[in-house]
Design a protein around this motif. Structure first.
Motif, PDB file in Angstrom:
ATOM      1  N   HIS A 142      33.333  28.726  42.538  1.00  0.00           N
ATOM      2  CA  HIS A 142      33.057  29.427  43.789  1.00  0.00           C
ATOM      3  C   HIS A 142      31.565  29.467  44.086  1.00  0.00           C
ATOM      4  CE1 HIS A 142      37.250  30.556  43.923  1.00  0.00           C
ATOM      5  NE2 HIS A 142      37.167  31.053  42.699  1.00  0.00           N
ATOM      6  N   GLU A 145      30.596  25.900  45.118  1.00  0.00           N
ATOM      7  CA  GLU A 145      31.097  25.612  46.453  1.00  0.00           C
ATOM      8  C   GLU A 145      30.233  26.279  47.515  1.00  0.00           C
ATOM      9  OE1 GLU A 145      35.395  25.404  48.766  1.00  0.00           O
ATOM     10  OE2 GLU A 145      35.175  26.648  46.970  1.00  0.00           O
ATOM     11  N   GLU A 146      29.785  27.499  47.247  1.00  0.00           N
ATOM     12  CA  GLU A 146      28.922  28.203  48.196  1.00  0.00           C
ATOM     13  C   GLU A 146      27.573  27.513  48.338  1.00  0.00           C
ATOM     14  OE1 GLU A 146      27.041  32.682  48.927  1.00  0.00           O
ATOM     15  OE2 GLU A 146      28.346  32.293  47.211  1.00  0.00           O
TER      16      GLU A 146
END
Length: 289
Positions: A142, A145-146
């Motif tokens: 996560h 991905e950010e």
């Protein structure tokens, strides 16, 4: 090709319709150089005022894309999936061996098999930086991905600058046409004592300014801006595919699943078929054996 055809159609239909309706080109041809000097010169000057040197060079370079189309072709999407397959498989089998490829991609035998991708610095940096982060245990999918999302947003904003710059010029051209027309009216008023046939030509010449501003805005510059925006968005899918595959890898999905995630996220008109990609991956496996 379609860009050239479009320009031919625009000019043919506008001026062909004018001539077919009984219009005469004499007044337009006579006034055109002066009106074009005022409107075009003012538009170029405004463009130079509104943009720095880098943005100007970027916009001029991007104009060729109107006729060339998107950079990435269907073959490139298939090659990208093959490249990512090789890298991810190597990362799973021998992480140490992967380092020499991501640290020196120009000298890498894996990257060297895909010269078009290797020539794109952003694509290579995106791949290498993400794989390097994974090897450093920065492997929260996560978080990665950010980070990738913000990076691609910044890249997309930069890619769209040419479109925005041209759209600003297109928006201003009708007003600049009015400026040229007003100057033509001022010139006409200075000859108000002339006979009607002379005044008619002067007024007609003034109206050429309005026509030229609107014609350039909606017939040429505006479509150019729209086309560049569409191309930037189209090419952006290439980098999004990289993100999808590498994030799937961080989720520890099987290598084949990671590649299939990327294939499914490619736009339909450039997406390789399952069988075509499978054949390409078989070739990659056989060459690596």
């Amino acid at each position: 090709m379609f860009g050239i055809i479009g320009i031919v159609v625009v000019f043919s239909m506008v001026f062909g319709g004018y001539l077919a309706a009984g219009g005469k080109m004499t007044i337009i041809v006579k006034a055109l150089p002066f009106e074009l000097m005022m409107i075009g010169g003012a538009a170029v000057g405004a463009f130079l005022i509104a943009n720095d040197k880098g943005a100007i060079k970027h916009t001029l370079k991007d104009l060729g894309k109107v006729f060339k189309g998107p950079m990435w072709k269907p073959q490139d999407y298939r090659d990208l999936l093959c490249l990512l397959f090789e890298l991810i498989r190597l990362a799973r089998q021998n992480p140490v061996a992967l380092e020499e490829h991501i640290e020196s991609p120009d000298a890498s035998s894996i990257f060297g098999r895909y010269p078009r991708i290797l020539a794109d610095k952003e694509a290579i940096a995106l791949i290498c930086d993400t794989l390097r982060s994974a090897s450093m245990n920065y492997n929260d999918p996560h978080q990665v991905e950010e980070v990738l999302e913000k990076r691609m947003e910044a890249n997309q904003h930069h890619a769209l600058h040419s479109s925005h710059a041209l759209q600003v010029v297109a928006d201003g051209l009708p007003a600049l046409g009015i400026v040229a027309a007003v100057l033509g009216v001022i010139k006409t008023m200075g000859s108000i004592d002339q006979p009607p046939e002379i005044l008619g030509k002067l007024i007609g010449g003034a109206l050429v300014g309005t026509f030229l501003g609107v014609f350039l805005a909606y017939g040429i510059v505006g479509p150019f801006a729209n086309r560049l925006r569409a191309i930037a968005e189209e090419d952006g899918h290439f980098y999004q595919l990289i993100r999808e595959v590498l994030v799937a890898n961080l989720h520890n999905h099987a290598v084949g699943i990671c590649i299939e995630v990327g294939r499914q996220n490619a736009p339909s008109h450039v997406r390789p078929s399952f069988s075509d990609l499978e054949e390409a991956l078989k070739t990659v496996k056989s060459e690596a054996a």
